[in-house]
Enzyme design. Sequence first.
Site, PDB file in Angstrom:
ATOM      1  N   GLN A  78     114.949 -20.792  93.277  1.00 54.30           N
ATOM      2  CA  GLN A  78     114.428 -20.156  92.064  1.00 54.30           C
ATOM      3  C   GLN A  78     115.464 -20.244  90.947  1.00 54.30           C
ATOM      4  OE1 GLN A  78     111.197 -18.284  92.139  1.00 54.30           O
ATOM      5  NE2 GLN A  78     111.564 -18.883  90.051  1.00 54.30           N
ATOM      6  N   PHE A  79     115.537 -21.402  90.278  1.00 53.80           N
ATOM      7  CA  PHE A  79     116.527 -21.577  89.214  1.00 53.80           C
ATOM      8  C   PHE A  79     116.309 -20.607  88.062  1.00 53.80           C
ATOM      9  CE2 PHE A  79     113.177 -24.186  87.447  1.00 53.80           C
ATOM     10  CZ  PHE A  79     113.339 -24.068  86.071  1.00 53.80           C
ATOM     11  N   THR A  80     115.082 -20.098  87.905  1.00 53.17           N
ATOM     12  CA  THR A  80     114.798 -19.211  86.775  1.00 53.17           C
ATOM     13  C   THR A  80     115.522 -17.869  86.877  1.00 53.17           C
ATOM     14  OG1 THR A  80     112.774 -18.378  87.797  1.00 53.17           O
ATOM     15  CG2 THR A  80     112.560 -20.283  86.333  1.00 53.17           C
TER      16      THR A  80
END
Length: 145
Positions: A78-80
Amino acid sequence: MRVVLQRAKDATVTVNDEVAGAIAKGFVLLVGVTHEDTEKDADYLAEKIAGLRVFEDENGKMNLSIKDVGGAILSVSQFTLYGDTRKGRRPNFMAAAKPDQAKKLYDYFNEKLREKDLTVETGVFGEMMDVRFTNDGPVTLLLES
């Protein structure tokens, strides 16, 4: 590293209409990696998560770990989690690690959890994923290395 940990009654991650990973009782982990993260950060978080006592005992107290209850983990990259929303209306993701670095550390983190005798299911790194789960409690924690 940042991990959003959610205690779940069940969870699935689907990619292109196919189930990539599924668990019954356990944790859904949303895992973010930034540029400065190392294997030491992943080791710390894997150890913390394996021993975290957030499942209820016979008295209704959060005294049991995921291992104590025979739970499993659904880990989703989950890069966000490193999105910066302080300016403007569109998040800036400059703090997120580049995909090659993030995937290497994400895979290492999941392997460290497996080495602790935990069942770990995953999504598909870098793909659009549909994550469905039933949050148990709800119990949601933010962990950072």
